[in-house]
Design a protein around this motif. Sequence first.
Motif, PDB file in Angstrom:
ATOM      1  N   LEU A   1       6.167  12.742 -27.937  1.00 53.40           N
ATOM      2  CA  LEU A   1       6.060  11.492 -27.182  1.00 53.40           C
ATOM      3  C   LEU A   1       5.215  11.686 -25.921  1.00 53.40           C
ATOM      4  O   LEU A   1       4.349  10.855 -25.611  1.00 53.40           O
ATOM      5  CB  LEU A   1       7.454  10.977 -26.812  1.00 53.40           C
ATOM      6  N   ILE A   2       5.442  12.782 -25.205  1.00 56.71           N
ATOM      7  CA  ILE A   2       4.666  13.071 -23.997  1.00 56.71           C
ATOM      8  C   ILE A   2       3.180  13.242 -24.350  1.00 56.71           C
ATOM      9  O   ILE A   2       2.298  12.725 -23.647  1.00 56.71           O
ATOM     10  CB  ILE A   2       5.208  14.339 -23.300  1.00 56.71           C
ATOM     11  N   ALA A   3       2.891  13.937 -25.428  1.00 54.29           N
ATOM     12  CA  ALA A   3       1.493  14.128 -25.858  1.00 54.29           C
ATOM     13  C   ALA A   3       0.848  12.775 -26.174  1.00 54.29           C
ATOM     14  O   ALA A   3      -0.314  12.530 -25.797  1.00 54.29           O
ATOM     15  CB  ALA A   3       1.443  15.050 -27.075  1.00 54.29           C
ATOM     16  N   TYR A   4       1.586  11.896 -26.834  1.00 52.06           N
ATOM     17  CA  TYR A   4       1.071  10.562 -27.151  1.00 52.06           C
ATOM     18  C   TYR A   4       0.804   9.768 -25.874  1.00 52.06           C
ATOM     19  O   TYR A   4      -0.242   9.118 -25.735  1.00 52.06           O
ATOM     20  CB  TYR A   4       2.057   9.830 -28.065  1.00 52.06           C
ATOM     21  N   GLU A   5       1.727   9.839 -24.920  1.00 52.74           N
ATOM     22  CA  GLU A   5       1.549   9.109 -23.661  1.00 52.74           C
ATOM     23  C   GLU A   5       0.374   9.676 -22.859  1.00 52.74           C
ATOM     24  O   GLU A   5      -0.374   8.913 -22.232  1.00 52.74           O
ATOM     25  CB  GLU A   5       2.828   9.149 -22.830  1.00 52.74           C
ATOM     26  N   LEU A   6       0.197  10.987 -22.876  1.00 54.58           N
ATOM     27  CA  LEU A   6      -0.954  11.592 -22.204  1.00 54.58           C
ATOM     28  C   LEU A   6      -2.257  11.159 -22.870  1.00 54.58           C
ATOM     29  O   LEU A   6      -3.266  10.900 -22.181  1.00 54.58           O
ATOM     30  CB  LEU A   6      -0.838  13.109 -22.202  1.00 54.58           C
ATOM     31  N   PHE A   7      -2.252  11.052 -24.186  1.00 52.89           N
ATOM     32  CA  PHE A   7      -3.416  10.550 -24.905  1.00 52.89           C
ATOM     33  C   PHE A   7      -3.728   9.126 -24.474  1.00 52.89           C
ATOM     34  O   PHE A   7      -4.886   8.786 -24.190  1.00 52.89           O
ATOM     35  CB  PHE A   7      -3.179  10.618 -26.425  1.00 52.89           C
ATOM     36  N   LEU A   8      -2.707   8.276 -24.414  1.00 53.52           N
ATOM     37  CA  LEU A   8      -2.907   6.891 -23.989  1.00 53.52           C
ATOM     38  C   LEU A   8      -3.426   6.804 -22.558  1.00 53.52           C
ATOM     39  O   LEU A   8      -4.314   6.015 -22.249  1.00 53.52           O
ATOM     40  CB  LEU A   8      -1.608   6.098 -24.119  1.00 53.52           C
ATOM     41  N   ALA A   9      -2.844   7.617 -21.681  1.00 52.94           N
ATOM     42  CA  ALA A   9      -3.253   7.585 -20.276  1.00 52.94           C
ATOM     43  C   ALA A   9      -4.677   8.101 -20.080  1.00 52.94           C
ATOM     44  O   ALA A   9      -5.367   7.676 -19.162  1.00 52.94           O
ATOM     45  CB  ALA A   9      -2.280   8.422 -19.427  1.00 52.94           C
TER      46      ALA A   9
ATOM     47  N   LEU B   1       2.437   1.553 -17.526  1.00 50.60           N
ATOM     48  CA  LEU B   1       2.735   0.155 -17.207  1.00 50.60           C
ATOM     49  C   LEU B   1       1.818  -0.368 -16.106  1.00 50.60           C
ATOM     50  O   LEU B   1       1.419  -1.536 -16.118  1.00 50.60           O
ATOM     51  CB  LEU B   1       4.203   0.008 -16.803  1.00 50.60           C
ATOM     52  N   GLN B   2       1.487   0.481 -15.159  1.00 48.14           N
ATOM     53  CA  GLN B   2       0.550   0.077 -14.101  1.00 48.14           C
ATOM     54  C   GLN B   2      -0.848  -0.187 -14.660  1.00 48.14           C
ATOM     55  O   GLN B   2      -1.611  -0.961 -14.093  1.00 48.14           O
ATOM     56  CB  GLN B   2       0.469   1.155 -13.024  1.00 48.14           C
ATOM     57  N   ARG B   3      -1.156   0.439 -15.777  1.00 48.93           N
ATOM     58  CA  ARG B   3      -2.475   0.247 -16.408  1.00 48.93           C
ATOM     59  C   ARG B   3      -2.483  -0.876 -17.434  1.00 48.93           C
ATOM     60  O   ARG B   3      -3.448  -1.049 -18.168  1.00 48.93           O
ATOM     61  CB  ARG B   3      -2.912   1.544 -17.075  1.00 48.93           C
ATOM     62  N   GLY B   4      -1.375  -1.614 -17.532  1.00 50.83           N
ATOM     63  CA  GLY B   4      -1.359  -2.778 -18.401  1.00 50.83           C
ATOM     64  C   GLY B   4      -0.565  -2.628 -19.687  1.00 50.83           C
ATOM     65  O   GLY B   4      -0.525  -3.565 -20.497  1.00 50.83           O
ATOM     66  N   ALA B   5       0.062  -1.499 -19.922  1.00 51.36           N
ATOM     67  CA  ALA B   5       0.872  -1.330 -21.135  1.00 51.36           C
ATOM     68  C   ALA B   5       2.164  -2.136 -21.001  1.00 51.36           C
ATOM     69  O   ALA B   5       2.510  -2.626 -19.919  1.00 51.36           O
ATOM     70  CB  ALA B   5       1.188   0.143 -21.355  1.00 51.36           C
ATOM     71  N   MET B   6       2.888  -2.270 -22.110  1.00 52.75           N
ATOM     72  CA  MET B   6       4.166  -2.988 -22.111  1.00 52.75           C
ATOM     73  C   MET B   6       5.246  -2.064 -22.647  1.00 52.75           C
ATOM     74  O   MET B   6       4.995  -1.275 -23.560  1.00 52.75           O
ATOM     75  CB  MET B   6       4.072  -4.251 -22.967  1.00 52.75           C
ATOM     76  N   GLU B   7       6.445  -2.189 -22.099  1.00 53.49           N
ATOM     77  CA  GLU B   7       7.589  -1.399 -22.563  1.00 53.49           C
ATOM     78  C   GLU B   7       8.141  -2.033 -23.833  1.00 53.49           C
ATOM     79  O   GLU B   7       8.437  -3.236 -23.855  1.00 53.49           O
ATOM     80  CB  GLU B   7       8.660  -1.337 -21.472  1.00 53.49           C
ATOM     81  N   ALA B   8       8.278  -1.249 -24.887  1.00 55.09           N
ATOM     82  CA  ALA B   8       8.763  -1.757 -26.177  1.00 55.09           C
ATOM     83  C   ALA B   8      10.285  -1.862 -26.214  1.00 55.09           C
ATOM     84  O   ALA B   8      10.824  -2.686 -26.948  1.00 55.09           O
ATOM     85  CB  ALA B   8       8.274  -0.862 -27.312  1.00 55.09           C
ATOM     86  N   ASN B   9      10.986  -1.043 -25.432  1.00 52.60           N
ATOM     87  CA  ASN B   9      12.447  -1.044 -25.422  1.00 52.60           C
ATOM     88  C   ASN B   9      12.929  -2.159 -24.492  1.00 52.60           C
ATOM     89  O   ASN B   9      12.702  -2.108 -23.283  1.00 52.60           O
ATOM     90  CB  ASN B   9      12.945   0.318 -24.939  1.00 52.60           C
TER      91      ASN B   9
END
Length: 147
Positions: free
Chosen positions: A136-144, A70-78
């Motif tokens: 989910l953690i692997a996906y978030e690490l990929f995004l980060a 979120l600090q890098r500009g992503a948005m929370e979907a929930n």
Amino acid sequence: MERRSGKDRRARPTSPLSLASLMGRRRHARRREDRTVYVYVDRYGWRSVFAVVSTLILCIADAFLTLTLLQRGAMEANPVMDFFIGLGPLPFLLVKYILTAFGLGTLLIHKNLAIFRGRLPVKTLLLALPVLYGILIAYELFLATFV
């Protein structure tokens, strides 16, 4: 000498939230025919406990990675979690942890039941949650890392 009182103690199941749940010895019903009727147990197997603890740890990691993204500009979907993010990081972390812990506790208590008309044992769902959180953690690490 007959020691039985004549009263069947199995007539009413033990509450899953009773003191016996904390200090009992029963991991499953002894008789095969009782396993479909008496589904609540006093103690839980190591796999179920490991699944709950690891899911809670992964939940916390997910929350911190979410805040980083979120600090890098992503948005929370929930939308529910988005509301609590708006209140600040601490309310978000607390609510995420409490909701996850409550859900996992409910699944653990009902682990011997089956959902979807008996097609999916709750224990299978409970054991699958750490794997899903890991994805989910692997996906978030990929995004980060790469996005």
